[in-house]
Design a protein around this motif. Structure first.
Motif: not given
Length: 584
Positions: A281, A388, A391, A394-395
Motif C-alpha cells: 500500500n 487485493t 487494489i 483500481t490501479h
C-alpha cells in the motif's frame, strides 16, 4: 427429645438374640443389603434388601441347605467380574486382615446389571466359629455418572489436543496443570509432562515470561479477564511468533477463583501478510502521489497554454498583424514540445507502475487461500483477497484511464500541429487565394471538445454532443471553421456562472434537405434584445478585456462559406443558442 419418666428404672442388657434382631432392623432401615458367609458349609445368608436391589425376592431362595454360595452370589456375577470378585474374597478369607472391599456387577431380574459395592469383615466366636459378615450397596447411579464424566473427559481431552489453538489451565499460583499439544509444541517441548507445574517465568526466562506471569497474577487476583490481546514471543527456533491471547478466571461454586484458563490463536501468518500488504500500500501510495503530481503539472501546463493562446490570439486579432500571428504559432510550437516532454515523462511513470506485482500477489493469495483461511479464518482470508483484487482493479483502471488520456492528448497535439502547419502556410501566403478542401464538421467538433476539455472539466460543465447519423462534409477552411466553433464554445463557457447548480452546454447537428444545421446551447447568463442587436457591430464587446472582433469575425467566416450565423437568448439568466446553417 426423648424423656425418661422414671430415672430409677433399671435397664437390663438385651439378649444376644435381641441385639441381632436390632442390628438387622437397622441394616434394613438403611436400605443396605446384608450377608453372612459360613466357610465350613460354603453357604451364604442374605437379607431381603440384598435381593430386592436385584429385583428379586428372598422367598425364591433356600437358605436351609448348605453350599448355596454359587446360586445366591456367584451365578449372579457379571462374566467379566466373576473371576476377580471370587478371587478377591478367597484371598481375604485366607488372610483376613482389615476389611474386605470389592466392586462388581450383579444381574438384575430384568436382565440389566447392577453395580455393587461389597464390604465385609471376618469374625469368630465360640458358638458359630469363623465366618464373615458384610454389606452390599447399589452404586449403579454413581458408576454411570462416573463413566459419563470419564467419557466427557476423554472427548474433551481429544478435542483440545487436536485444536490448532493453544489451550492451557493454570493453578492459583500460575503453574500449568493442563497443556494441550499445540501449547506444548508452541513453547518448544515434546510432552505435557515437560511443562506441568511450571509458570511462565520458568518456561520463558525473559521479559516475555515476566509479562505472562504478571498477567496471570493480575487475573487470579482481580478476576479481570484478558480478551483477544495480540502479543508476540520468541519460539525455540528464535522466530517471532504472534498470538491472539484470551485468559479468563475459573471460579468454584462459592465464586472463589481457583484456576486460570488460557487460549491462544496463532496469527503469525496474518501479521506477516499485514506487513506485506502495508508495504504494498505504501508503494502504491507513493506511485499514486507521483502520478498525481505529474497530472497536476500537466493541468498547469494546459492552463498556461490556454492562457497564452488566448492572450496571443486576442493580441494578433486586435493588431491585425500576421507577423504577431507567426510569433504566436512559434510559441505554440514550443509549448507543444514541452507538452510532449511531459507526456513522455508521464508515460514512463505509468510504465513503471508495476501492476504485475499486484496481480502476482492476488494469484498468490488465491492459491494459498486455504492455508490463509486456516490461519486467520475464512472470512478474513476472503476479505484479504477481496481487498487485493480491489487494489488490482483500481490501479488497472487508473493505468488504463491515464493511458487513454495520454492517447487523447497525443491526438490533440497532432491536431494542433496540423493547425499550426495550416496557419503557417496561411501566414506565409496570406496575400494569395486560400484553397478550400472538403472538411468534416463532426471531426472539427470533436477536436474542439478535446482542446477545451480542461476548461469544461474544471468548471464542472455537463457537455453533450448530439449528432444525428449522416454525412457532414462541406468544402471550406478547416482552420477558420475550427476558430468559429472554438470561439462559440469559449463564449458559452465564460457565460456560465460558476455557482450555478446546473451547468450545461450541448452541441446538436443534423442535416435536412439541402441545409446542414449546427447549434450550440448553454444555460449561461443570456442577454436582452438590445444587447443582441449590437453583437455583430465591429468593436462591440461585453467582456472586460474583449476586442469586439469575436462574433463579428465568426459571422464573416461563416458567410464566406455561404452560411448563416445567428445567436439568440430569451433574456438575462435564460442562456443562449447559437445557430449556424450551411447550404449543401
Amino acid at each position: 427429645m426423648i424423656q425418661v419418666k422414671n430415672k430409677s428404672t433399671i435397664v437390663t442388657p438385651a439378649t444376644e438374640a435381641e441385639s441381632i434382631d436390632r442390628y438387622k432392623a437397622i441394616v434394613h432401615a438403611s436400605d443396605i443389603g446384608a450377608w453372612e458367609y459360613f466357610p465350613d458349609t460354603e453357604s451364604l445368608w442374605c437379607n431381603d434388601v440384598y435381593f430386592s436391589m436385584l429385583g428379586r425376592d428372598i422367598k425364591d431362595y433356600d437358605f436351609s441347605s448348605s453350599n448355596n454360595l454359587k446360586e445366591v452370589w456367584i451365578d449372579l456375577l457379571h462374566p467379566e467380574d466373576k473371576e476377580i470378585a471370587t478371587n478377591s474374597l478367597s484371598a481375604y478369607l485366607e488372610n483376613p486382615e482389615g476389611t474386605h472391599e470389592s466392586y462388581f456387577r450383579m444381574k438384575h431380574s430384568d436382565g440389566s446389571w447392577v453395580w455393587i459395592w461389597s464390604r465385609g469383615r471376618m469374625y469368630h466366636n465360640e458358638k458359630s466359629g469363623y465366618g464373615a459378615v458384610g454389606t452390599h450397596v447399589d452404586i449403579t447411579r454413581h458408576k454411570k455418572a462416573e463413566e459419563a464424566i470419564q467419557r466427557e473427559r476423554i472427548l474433551l481431552r481429544t478435542l483440545i489436543d487436536n485444536l490448532p489453538d493453544t489451550i492451557y489451565v493454570k493453578d492459583i499460583k500460575g503453574r500449568k496443570i493442563i497443556a494441550n499439544c499445540a501449547d506444548v509444541k508452541m513453547i518448544g517441548f515434546t510432552s505435557e509432562e515437560d511443562v506441568i507445574g511450571k509458570t511462565d517465568l520458568d518456561l520463558f526466562n525473559n521479559a516475555i515470561g515476566l509479562r505472562g506471569y504478571e498477567d496471570d497474577m493480575s487475573i487470579l487476583k482481580t478476576g479481570e479477564a484478558i480478551n483477544n490481546r495480540e502479543e508476540y514471543f520468541i519460539d525455540a527456533a528464535g522466530n517471532t511468533r504472534w498470538l491472539q491471547t484470551t485468559k479468563i478466571p475459573v471460579r468454584d461454586e462459592r465464586g472463589r477463583i481457583i484456576r486460570l484458563l488460557g487460549i491462544g490463536h496463532d496469527i503469525t501468518l496474518r501479521k506477516q501478510s499485514d506487513e506485506v500488504l502495508n508495504k504494498l500500500n505504501e508503494d502504491l501510495r507513493l506511485q499514486s502521489e507521483e502520478l498525481s503530481k505529474q497530472a497536476d503539472d500537466l493541468k498547469a501546463l494546459n492552463r498556461q497554454l490556454e492562457k497564452q493562446k488566448e492572450q496571443e490570439m486576442e493580441k494578433a486579432i486586435a493588431q491585425g498583424k500576421f507577423e504577431i500571428a507567426s510569433e504566436f504559432l512559434h510559441d505554440i510550437g514550443n509549448a507543444m514540445v514541452g507538452l510532449g516532454s511531459h507526456l513522455t515523462r508521464i508515460n514512463r511513470v505509468v510504465e513503471q507502475n508495476n501492476i504485475g506485482n499486484i496481480k502476482s500477489l492476488t494469484v498468490f493469495l488465491k492459491t494459498h487461500q486455504t492455508a490463509i483461511a486456516s490461519a486467520i479464518g475464512p472470512q478474513k482470508a476472503a476479505a484479504l483477497i477481496s481487498v487485493t483484487e480491489g487494489i488490482e482493479m483500481t490501479h488497472t483502471d487508473n493505468a488504463a484511464e491515464i493511458n487513454k488520456s495520454i492517447t487523447e492528448l497525443l491526438n490533440i497535439i497532432t491536431h494542433i500541429q496540423e493547425i499550426l502547419n495550416i496557419q503557417r502556410q496561411l501566414v506565409r501566403g496570406h496575400k494569395g487565394a486560400h484553397e478550400r478542401k472538403l472538411v468534416n464538421l463532426e471531426n472539427i467538433i470533436q477536436d474542439c471538445r478535446s482542446m477545451l476539455f480542461a476548461s469544461i472539466d474544471k468548471k464542472g460543465i455537463q457537455f453533450a454532443i448530439n449528432i444525428q447519423p449522416g454525412s457532414y462534409n462541406i468544402k471550406g477552411d478547416h482552420t477558420k471553421l475550427m476558430q468559429v466553433i472554438l470561439n462559440i464554445l469559449k463564449n458559452s463557457i465564460e457565460a456560465i456562472n460558476m455557482d450555478a447548480k446546473e451547468k450545461n452546454i450541448a452541441i446538436n447537428m443534423h442535416a435536412e434537405g439541402n441545409v446542414l444545421e449546427l447549434s450550440v446551447t448553454d444555460n449561461g447568463q443570456g442577454f436582452d434584445s438590445k444587447t443582441a442587436d449590437l453583437f455583430f457591430v465591429r468593436g462591440f464587446t461585453t467582456k472586460k478585456n474583449g476586442t469586439g472582433l469575436g462574433l463579428y469575425n465568426c459571422r464573416t467566416i461563416i458567410e464566406s462559406h455561404t452560411g448563416t450565423f445567428d445567436i439568440k437568448s430569451d433574456g438575462p439568466g435564460s442562456g443562449a443558442v447559437t445557430t449556424i446553417r450551411f447550404a449543401i
